[in-house]
Enzyme design. Structure first.
Site, PDB file in Angstrom:
ATOM      1  N   GLN A 174      10.989  21.125  -6.243  1.00 53.43           N
ATOM      2  CA  GLN A 174      10.436  19.967  -5.550  1.00 53.43           C
ATOM      3  C   GLN A 174       9.350  20.430  -4.584  1.00 53.43           C
ATOM      4  O   GLN A 174       9.604  21.253  -3.699  1.00 53.43           O
ATOM      5  CB  GLN A 174      11.497  19.188  -4.769  1.00 53.43           C
ATOM      6  CG  GLN A 174      10.908  17.872  -4.250  1.00 53.43           C
ATOM      7  CD  GLN A 174      11.785  17.155  -3.262  1.00 53.43           C
ATOM      8  OE1 GLN A 174      12.045  17.666  -2.180  1.00 53.43           O
ATOM      9  NE2 GLN A 174      12.235  15.962  -3.614  1.00 53.43           N
ATOM     10  N   TYR A 185       7.483  11.687   4.050  1.00 57.50           N
ATOM     11  CA  TYR A 185       6.640  12.881   4.070  1.00 57.50           C
ATOM     12  C   TYR A 185       5.217  12.509   3.617  1.00 57.50           C
ATOM     13  O   TYR A 185       4.897  11.334   3.494  1.00 57.50           O
ATOM     14  CB  TYR A 185       7.288  13.988   3.255  1.00 57.50           C
ATOM     15  CG  TYR A 185       8.637  14.384   3.828  1.00 57.50           C
ATOM     16  CD1 TYR A 185       8.720  14.991   5.090  1.00 57.50           C
ATOM     17  CD2 TYR A 185       9.827  14.099   3.165  1.00 57.50           C
ATOM     18  CE1 TYR A 185       9.949  15.315   5.649  1.00 57.50           C
ATOM     19  CE2 TYR A 185      11.062  14.414   3.726  1.00 57.50           C
ATOM     20  CZ  TYR A 185      11.120  15.022   4.961  1.00 57.50           C
ATOM     21  OH  TYR A 185      12.330  15.325   5.530  1.00 57.50           O
ATOM     22  N   ARG A 208       9.368  11.880  -6.953  1.00 49.54           N
ATOM     23  CA  ARG A 208      10.458  11.147  -6.305  1.00 49.54           C
ATOM     24  C   ARG A 208       9.867  10.124  -5.352  1.00 49.54           C
ATOM     25  O   ARG A 208       8.934  10.434  -4.603  1.00 49.54           O
ATOM     26  CB  ARG A 208      11.379  12.108  -5.546  1.00 49.54           C
ATOM     27  CG  ARG A 208      12.713  11.468  -5.152  1.00 49.54           C
ATOM     28  CD  ARG A 208      13.658  12.457  -4.505  1.00 49.54           C
ATOM     29  NE  ARG A 208      15.037  12.043  -4.681  1.00 49.54           N
ATOM     30  CZ  ARG A 208      16.008  12.276  -3.812  1.00 49.54           C
ATOM     31  NH1 ARG A 208      15.752  12.917  -2.688  1.00 49.54           N
ATOM     32  NH2 ARG A 208      17.249  11.884  -4.050  1.00 49.54           N
ATOM     33  N   GLY A 213      23.672  14.069  -4.866  1.00 54.49           N
ATOM     34  CA  GLY A 213      23.316  14.956  -3.781  1.00 54.49           C
ATOM     35  C   GLY A 213      24.518  15.665  -3.203  1.00 54.49           C
ATOM     36  O   GLY A 213      24.944  16.708  -3.683  1.00 54.49           O
ATOM     37  N   ARG A 214      25.116  15.061  -2.157  1.00 53.07           N
ATOM     38  CA  ARG A 214      26.182  15.739  -1.417  1.00 53.07           C
ATOM     39  C   ARG A 214      27.352  16.189  -2.296  1.00 53.07           C
ATOM     40  O   ARG A 214      27.971  17.220  -2.019  1.00 53.07           O
ATOM     41  CB  ARG A 214      26.689  14.829  -0.301  1.00 53.07           C
ATOM     42  CG  ARG A 214      25.732  14.738   0.875  1.00 53.07           C
ATOM     43  CD  ARG A 214      26.057  13.570   1.774  1.00 53.07           C
ATOM     44  NE  ARG A 214      25.653  12.304   1.171  1.00 53.07           N
ATOM     45  CZ  ARG A 214      25.855  11.115   1.740  1.00 53.07           C
ATOM     46  NH1 ARG A 214      26.467  11.034   2.895  1.00 53.07           N
ATOM     47  NH2 ARG A 214      25.432  10.009   1.152  1.00 53.07           N
TER      48      ARG A 214
END
Length: 357
Positions: A98, A177, A224, A312-313
């Site tokens: 990424q 971002y 993404r 994810g987690r």
């Protein structure tokens, strides 16, 4: 109905299942933005995922957001990543890097430079620095002639990623971002061709993707996105129009996939699924929200037309997540205190499921 454990063709890659390990910052890089043996072991432990997307990797020095993150803008960084890609491939996995330019979400104490952004509007919240959280500074607004250089940085980093052995790259166009800042209607106050209308606000994203496609090919390029997300204080006007326009441009470029976060109402996300003709990775729950993605959320979105589901987690504490989902085994809880503390605890120490006689 499509199963989470069916294969899927992604460009030149055959994914053995539809489980994607989502990108997650773990700030374990060595000084100089170098990947480490521990990072190689971490990703290799999770190589049964259909696809792994790494933590955010800065494409340029000024693009670094947090301390302790890896880069892909020097020869030394490229060489350090080869141990990671080699370990994942040896274990049968597939790995995209990424590429994340932090834009205004940075600090001079981290990079030695004033952050840049589409406009001189600071982020909301506190940014991470080597001495702890601090208020984000007001970024330097990029001049019109400078903007293409930052778009092209993604292409240069993508070429380095492929040289390092990655199967492809994902541009981080989400979560406040730099790409997300250009998409924003309150972080981007520009009046030149990169601001104003949705057409202007998507231009930087399209140029960054086009530079990446030119560098490594469309089948190695994903992005993404977080439609309507408010990370670091960004806001987006005209979300359906903005993202329909962006998806149309991405379709023209024939990128490998779009990776959506559940940052908008399901109705809006379903509309974007219909607007996007290619592979869709869906992250079904709000990143860092109270809920984790599980089998039920994955099956729900596969039924709504997603092709791949990112977790994810759950991948942090369950390196064998695919097998646990396949067989209905319980998921191990994650220790949030180890997310960003560095070291191998909470990084390499979660075991596969322990069967008892």
């Amino acid at each position: 109905m499509t199963s989470l454990f069916d294969s899927h063709q992604l460009g030149g890659l055959t994914l053995p299942n539809r489980v994607v390990m989502a990108p997650m910052s773990r700030v374990r890089a060595a000084p100089g933005g170098l990947a480490t043996p521990s990072m190689a072991a971490h990703y290799a432990q999770r190589a049964t995922a259909g696809l792994i997307v790494t933590e955010g990797v800065q494409p340029s020095p000024v693009g670094q957001s947090n301390p302790g993150t890896p880069g892909l803008h020097t020869d030394e960084q490229v060489a350090s990543w080869r141990q990671v890609t080699g370990a994942v491939h040896t274990n049968g996995g597939r790995l995209f890097a990424q590429l994340m330019h932090g834009g205004r979400v940075s600090h001079p104490d981290t990079t030695g430079m004033l952050p840049v952004g589409p406009s001189a509007v600071p982020a909301v919240g506190e940014v991470f620095t080597p001495s702890g959280p601090q208020a984000p500074p007001t970024p330097r607004a990029l001049e019109t002639a400078e903007v293409p250089e930052h778009a092209e940085a993604f292409g240069r980093a993508a070429r380095r990623a492929v040289d390092a052995g990655f199967d492809g790259v994902e541009l981080h166009g989400a979560n406040g971002y730099l790409i997300s800042q250009f998409l924003s209607s309150n972080a981007n106050l520009r009046t030149d061709r990169y601001g104003g209308s949705p057409t202007g606000r998507v231009r930087f994203a399209v140029e960054a993707v086009a530079a990446t496609v030119d560098a490594v090919g469309a089948d190695r390029t994903g992005i993404r996105l977080s439609p309507g997300g408010t990370f670091w204080g960004v806001e987006e006007a005209d979300v359906p129009e903005l993202y329909a326009l962006l998806l149309g441009e991405l379709a023209r470029l024939s990128v490998a996939y779009v990776h959506l976060e559940a940052t908008a109402d399901e109705e809006v996300l379903i509309g974007l699924r219909r607007a996007w003709p290619g592979t869709l990775i869906m992250n079904p729950v709000l990143p860092m929200g109270p809920k984790q993605t599980g089998r039920a959320e994955a099956d729900h979105w596969l039924g709504l037309g997603a092709d791949l589901i990112s977790f994810g987690r759950a991948f942090i504490s369950n390196p064998d997540l695919v097998e646990r989902l396949r067989t209905g085994l319980p998921l191990a809880p994650v220790d949030e205190a180890t997310y960003y503390q560095g070291g191998d605890a909470g990084y390499l120490t979660y075991p596969a499921y322990q069967y008892t006689a």
